[in-house]
Motif scaffolding. Sequence first.
Motif, PDB file in Angstrom:
ATOM      1  N   ASP A 173       0.857  -1.340  -0.117  1.00  0.00           N
ATOM      2  CA  ASP A 173      -0.131   0.067  -0.133  1.00  0.00           C
ATOM      3  C   ASP A 173       0.888   1.208   0.019  1.00  0.00           C
ATOM      4  O   ASP A 173       0.330   2.372   0.185  1.00  0.00           O
ATOM      5  CB  ASP A 173      -1.006   0.216   1.195  1.00  0.00           C
ATOM      6  N   LEU A 174       2.078   1.153  -0.152  1.00  0.00           N
ATOM      7  CA  LEU A 174       3.115   2.282  -0.150  1.00  0.00           C
ATOM      8  C   LEU A 174       3.813   2.502  -1.292  1.00  0.00           C
ATOM      9  O   LEU A 174       3.634   1.432  -2.021  1.00  0.00           O
ATOM     10  CB  LEU A 174       4.053   2.156   1.134  1.00  0.00           C
ATOM     11  N   ARG A 175       4.405   3.505  -1.696  1.00  0.00           N
ATOM     12  CA  ARG A 175       5.352   3.696  -2.605  1.00  0.00           C
ATOM     13  C   ARG A 175       6.337   4.522  -2.246  1.00  0.00           C
ATOM     14  O   ARG A 175       6.331   5.199  -1.506  1.00  0.00           O
ATOM     15  CB  ARG A 175       4.510   4.634  -3.997  1.00  0.00           C
ATOM     16  N   PHE A 176       7.368   4.318  -2.987  1.00  0.00           N
ATOM     17  CA  PHE A 176       8.647   5.241  -2.535  1.00  0.00           C
ATOM     18  C   PHE A 176       8.673   6.253  -3.524  1.00  0.00           C
ATOM     19  O   PHE A 176       8.551   6.306  -4.859  1.00  0.00           O
ATOM     20  CB  PHE A 176       9.911   4.217  -2.898  1.00  0.00           C
ATOM     21  N   VAL A 199       5.450   6.806   0.736  1.00  0.00           N
ATOM     22  CA  VAL A 199       4.112   7.529   0.964  1.00  0.00           C
ATOM     23  C   VAL A 199       3.108   6.637   0.618  1.00  0.00           C
ATOM     24  O   VAL A 199       3.327   5.434   0.145  1.00  0.00           O
ATOM     25  CB  VAL A 199       4.324   8.855  -0.013  1.00  0.00           C
ATOM     26  N   ARG A 200       1.641   7.021   0.994  1.00  0.00           N
ATOM     27  CA  ARG A 200       0.908   6.062   0.691  1.00  0.00           C
ATOM     28  C   ARG A 200       0.597   6.016  -0.759  1.00  0.00           C
ATOM     29  O   ARG A 200       0.410   7.028  -1.540  1.00  0.00           O
ATOM     30  CB  ARG A 200      -0.480   6.609   1.329  1.00  0.00           C
ATOM     31  N   ALA A 201      -0.031   4.895  -1.530  1.00  0.00           N
ATOM     32  CA  ALA A 201       0.205   4.626  -2.737  1.00  0.00           C
ATOM     33  C   ALA A 201      -1.051   5.202  -3.354  1.00  0.00           C
ATOM     34  O   ALA A 201      -2.257   5.292  -2.471  1.00  0.00           O
ATOM     35  CB  ALA A 201      -0.153   3.299  -3.080  1.00  0.00           C
ATOM     36  N   PRO A 202      -1.109   5.980  -4.483  1.00  0.00           N
ATOM     37  CA  PRO A 202      -2.395   6.510  -4.922  1.00  0.00           C
ATOM     38  C   PRO A 202      -3.457   5.742  -4.975  1.00  0.00           C
ATOM     39  O   PRO A 202      -3.384   4.598  -5.499  1.00  0.00           O
ATOM     40  CB  PRO A 202      -2.082   6.933  -6.277  1.00  0.00           C
ATOM     41  N   GLY A 203      -4.718   6.073  -4.417  1.00  0.00           N
ATOM     42  CA  GLY A 203      -5.773   5.451  -4.419  1.00  0.00           C
ATOM     43  C   GLY A 203      -6.017   4.411  -3.144  1.00  0.00           C
ATOM     44  O   GLY A 203      -6.911   3.766  -3.006  1.00  0.00           O
ATOM     45  N   ALA A 204      -4.765   4.355  -2.575  1.00  0.00           N
ATOM     46  CA  ALA A 204      -4.929   3.235  -1.519  1.00  0.00           C
ATOM     47  C   ALA A 204      -5.530   3.885  -0.047  1.00  0.00           C
ATOM     48  O   ALA A 204      -5.595   5.328   0.063  1.00  0.00           O
ATOM     49  CB  ALA A 204      -3.532   2.846  -0.812  1.00  0.00           C
TER      50      ALA A 204
END
Length: 201
Positions: free
Chosen positions: A109-112, A128-133
């Motif tokens: 559910d995260l992105r770098f 950061v939190r993934a877009p849409g998560a």
Amino acid sequence: MDRMPSPKRPGPDKPSGPFTPLDFQLVLLRRMADHNPDLVDEARRELGVSLAQMREANKRWQAMVRSPRARGSAARYRSVLGAPETVARRRIGDLDCEARLWSVPLWPDLRFEVLLAPNGAVWNEWLVRAPGATGPEPRVLEDLTPWSCTVDEVARAFVPARPLEGTAPTRWGLAFVAPDRRGVRRECVAEFTWGLLQRIA
């Protein structure tokens, strides 16, 4: 007659091959081990790597960063992680910046995120939190468990939060006031590594 010297063979402590996305995840974990060694050990076993491999990956990363011939941060991330999963424009004050995001299998559910200034310089690099998560919505201190929230999520939940300088380039802090489950409000400091919550002091 003199014998020709035997060619040197790479030892077990000298890995060959490219630095991979798996290696990069180990770099993230190595920094987090200072605060949450149990969580890191569990994640490392999930990845199927040893403690020595994690340390070696971090050693190689530091060598790349500090090398006098090192490529810029933006180019280094692309060479290690490949093409970004997402590239988005972001307005920071009066400037239009570029946010590049990569998936991180350990935290689906995260992105770098790497945030680039208009001149291409890297301004920030963190999870950061993934877009849409759907992210967490902490309301009390007990909701702030290790690895549960990003910097932005804690800052939004407990306004006003004051940014604090971290003890290392990959660390951040937030000072804020929040209630516990009994309703008692406390002054707290949240400590983050690579943008992910590590502990509350």
